[in-house]
Design an enzyme around this catalytic site. Structure first.
Site, PDB file in Angstrom:
ATOM      1  N   HIS A  72      -9.367  60.509   9.141  1.00 43.88           N
ATOM      2  CA  HIS A  72      -8.635  59.813  10.201  1.00 43.88           C
ATOM      3  C   HIS A  72      -8.535  60.725  11.423  1.00 43.88           C
ATOM      4  CE1 HIS A  72      -6.397  56.363   8.021  1.00 43.88           C
ATOM      5  NE2 HIS A  72      -7.539  56.621   7.423  1.00 43.88           N
ATOM      6  N   PRO A 288       9.073  63.785   3.806  1.00 42.29           N
ATOM      7  CA  PRO A 288       7.648  63.441   3.833  1.00 42.29           C
ATOM      8  C   PRO A 288       7.117  62.930   5.177  1.00 42.29           C
ATOM      9  CG  PRO A 288       8.898  61.785   2.628  1.00 42.29           C
ATOM     10  CD  PRO A 288       9.851  62.882   2.958  1.00 42.29           C
TER      11      PRO A 288
HETATM   12  C1  PHB Z   1       1.174  58.595   2.159  1.00 41.16           C
HETATM   13  O1  PHB Z   1       0.126  57.988   2.394  1.00 41.16           O
HETATM   14  O2  PHB Z   1       1.649  58.645   1.018  1.00 41.16           O
HETATM   15  C2  PHB Z   1       1.886  59.252   3.280  1.00 41.16           C
HETATM   16  C3  PHB Z   1       1.318  59.275   4.534  1.00 41.16           C
HETATM   17  C4  PHB Z   1       1.972  59.887   5.584  1.00 41.16           C
HETATM   18  C5  PHB Z   1       3.213  60.472   5.376  1.00 41.16           C
HETATM   19  C6  PHB Z   1       3.773  60.470   4.106  1.00 41.16           C
HETATM   20  C7  PHB Z   1       3.112  59.856   3.059  1.00 41.16           C
HETATM   21  O3  PHB Z   1       3.853  61.040   6.414  1.00 41.16           O
END
Ligand code: PHB
Ligand code: APR
Length: 386
Positions: A72, A288
Site C-alpha cells: 500500500h 493499535p
Molecule cells: C489491521 O489491519 O488489523 C490494522 C490496520 C491498521 C491499524 C491497526 C490494525 O492501525
C-alpha cells in the site's frame, strides 16, 4: 537440557528471534504456552513497515509475504464529509507498507523454524524463570532448561516481566477511555486503501487482509462486550461512520471473527535485568491506531540478535548492556506516534466543543500541509533502522 538462548513465547518476537539466532549459529529453545493451532489462528494487526518486510525477506521467511502481501502506498483520513489521501509515494519515496496478517507471519516463522530443525515447544505448562542475575535456567512441566541468556518474548500477560524483582523496573502507562471492536469479514474490501475515519459517533477503520477478506475496527466503550454487538449492529455502525463521503458504499458480508482490544500505551524501563532481556509486547504496548505493535517487536529482536551475536561470537557484552537503551528510542517514538494518531482520530467523552474544534483543525493541517502529512507518512511507513 541446555541451550544458549531460552526464549519464552512463540509470537512474532520469540519466533523471529529464534530464527535470526539460528542464522547466526546460535542455539535456542522456544517455549510457548498455547497450541500451534491457537497461535497460528490468533487474529492480530496486519500492517508491516518497510523495514519489517525487509527484515523478514533478508531472513529468508518473506516468500509468501512477497507473493500474497498487499503493498500500500497511501492511507485515507476521512472526516467532515471528505476523504484525504496521505500519498506515501510522494511524501516518503521508496517506502511503503505491506498488509499481511500477523498470524500469517507467525505461520511462516513456525514453518521456517521447524524446517530448519528448530526446537519450538507448544502447550508448555508453568514456565518459570530462575536466577536471571546469573546462571539462568527455566523450568516447565517438570523439566529444566539451562541457558546462557533468557529472552522474555511472552507478551503483555507473560511471566517474564513479573519475574524481575520489585523496584528494578519502572513502568509508564496511559489507558484510553475506549476499546476497539475488531472484526474479520468474508467480503471484498470496499476501498483499495485503509480508511481511518474520524466521526462524531466514534472512530472507525477499514482495513483488509486479502482481496476476499476485510478487517474493520470500531471505537467502543472500554467495557464493551462482543455479546452486545450482533452482526447487524456492527454493520450499521460501520456504515454510519464510514459512508460519509459521496459515492462510498460499504459492502457487507459474513463476519468470521470478532474481538475487543483494550487501548493502552505501556513501556517498561529498562527492558533487561541480569541475563533476562524483554522484547516485544512483554516490554511495551501501543494503542493499535498507528499499527506499530508487531513492527516494534521486530525492531527489538533485530537489536537483540546483534547484541547476542557479539556476546556469543566475541564474548563482548557492550551491546547487550546497551540493549534497552538502543531499543527505547524507537519504542518512545512509536509511543508518541500511536498516541498522536489516537488523539487525532478518536472521540473523547471528556472533550468539549473547543477540544473538538482543535481536533478538526489538526486534521485539516495534516491533510493540507505537505510538511505535516510527511510527519504522519514517515512514522507510518516506519523510520529506517539505525
Ligand atoms: C489491521 O489491519 O488489523 C490494522 C490496520 C491498521 C491499524 C491497526 C490494525 O492501525
Ligand atoms: N509461557 C509461555 N508462553 C507464554 C506465556 C507463558 N507464561 N505467556 C504468554 N505466552 C505466549 C503467548 O501465548 C504468545 O504466543 O507468548 C506469546 C507472545 O506473543 P505476542 O503476544 O504475539 O507478542 P510479541 O511476540 O511480542 O508480538 C507483538 O503481538 O500483541 C501483538 O500488537 C502486538 O503486534 C504486536 C505483537
Amino acid at each position: 537440557m541446555r541451550t544458549q538462548v531460552g526464549i519464552i513465547g512463540a509470537g512474532p518476537a520469540g519466533l523471529l528471534l529464534s530464527h535470526l539466532l539460528h542464522l547466526r549459529g546460535i542455539s535456542s529453545v522456544v517455549l510457548e504456552k498455547r497450541s500451534r493451532d491457537y497461535v497460528e489462528r490468533r487474529v492480530r494487526a496486519g500492517v508491516l513497515e518497510q523495514g519489517t518486510v525487509d527484515t523478514l525477506v533478508e531472513a529468508g521467511v518473506g516468500g509468501r509475504l512477497l507473493r500474497e502481501g498487499l503493498p500500500h502506498h497511501g492511507i485515507e483520513l476521512r472526516y467532515g464529509g471528505a476523504g484525504h489521501r496521505i500519498p506515501f509515494e510522494k511524501l516518503v519515496p521508496g517506502r511503503a507498507i505491506t498488509v499481511y496478517g500477523q498470524q500469517e507471519v507467525v505461520k511462516d516463522l513456525i514453518a521456517a523454524r521447524l524446517e530448519a530443525g528448530g526446537d519450538v515447544r507448544f502447550e508448555v505448562e508453568d514456565v518459570a524463570i530462575h536466577s536471571p542475575e546469573d546462571r539462568p535456567y527455566l523450568t516447565f512441566g517438570g523439566e529444566r532448561l539451562d541457558c546462557d541468556v533468557i529472552a522474555g518474548c511472552d507478551g503483555f500477560h507473560g511471566v517474564s516481566r513479573p519475574s524481575v524483582p520489585p523496584g528494578v523496573l519502572r513502568t509508564y502507562e496511559r489507558d484510553y477511555p475506549f476499546a476497539w471492536l475488531g472484526i474479520l469479514a468474508r467480503v471484498a474490501p470496499s476501498s483499495e486503501e485503509l480508511i481511518y475515519a474520524r466521526n462524531e459517533r466514534g472512530f472507525a477503520l477499514h482495513s483488509m487482509r486479502t482481496p476476499e477478506i476485510s478487517r474493520f475496527y470500531l471505537q467502543v466503550p472500554p467495557d464493551a462486550d462482543v455479546a452486545e454487538w450482533p452482526d447487524e449492529r456492527i454493520w450499521a455502525e460501520l456504515k454510519a461512520r464510514l459512508e460519509t463521503v459521496p459515492g462510498f458504499a460499504l459492502t457487507t458480508g459474513e463476519i468470521i471473527e470478532k474481538g475487543v482490544t483494550p487501548m493502552r500505551g505501556f513501556v517498561t524501563e529498562p527492558m533487561q535485568y541480569g541475563r533476562l532481556y524483554l522484547a516485544g509486547d512483554a516490554a511495551h504496548i501501543v494503542p493499535p491506531t498507528g499499527a506499530k505493535g508487531l513492527n516494534l517487536a521486530v525492531a527489538d529482536v533485530r537489536v537483540l540478535t546483534e547484541a547476542l551475536a557479539a556476546f556469543f561470537h566475541d564474548g563482548s557484552t557492550g551491546l547487550l548492556d546497551g540493549y534497552s537503551e538502543a531499543c527505547l528510542k524507537r519504542v518512545w517514538r512509536a509511543q508518541h506516534f500511536s498516541w498522536w494518531m489516537t488523539t487525532l482520530l478518536h472521540t473523547f467523552d471528556s472533550d468539549d466543543d473547543y477540544g473538538r474544534r482543535l481536533q478538526l483543525s489538526h486534521l485539516d493541517y495534516v491533510t493540507s500541509s505537505e510538511v505535516a502529512a510527511t510527519t504522519l507518512a514517515e512514522n507510518y511507513v516506519g523510520l529506517p533502522f539505525p
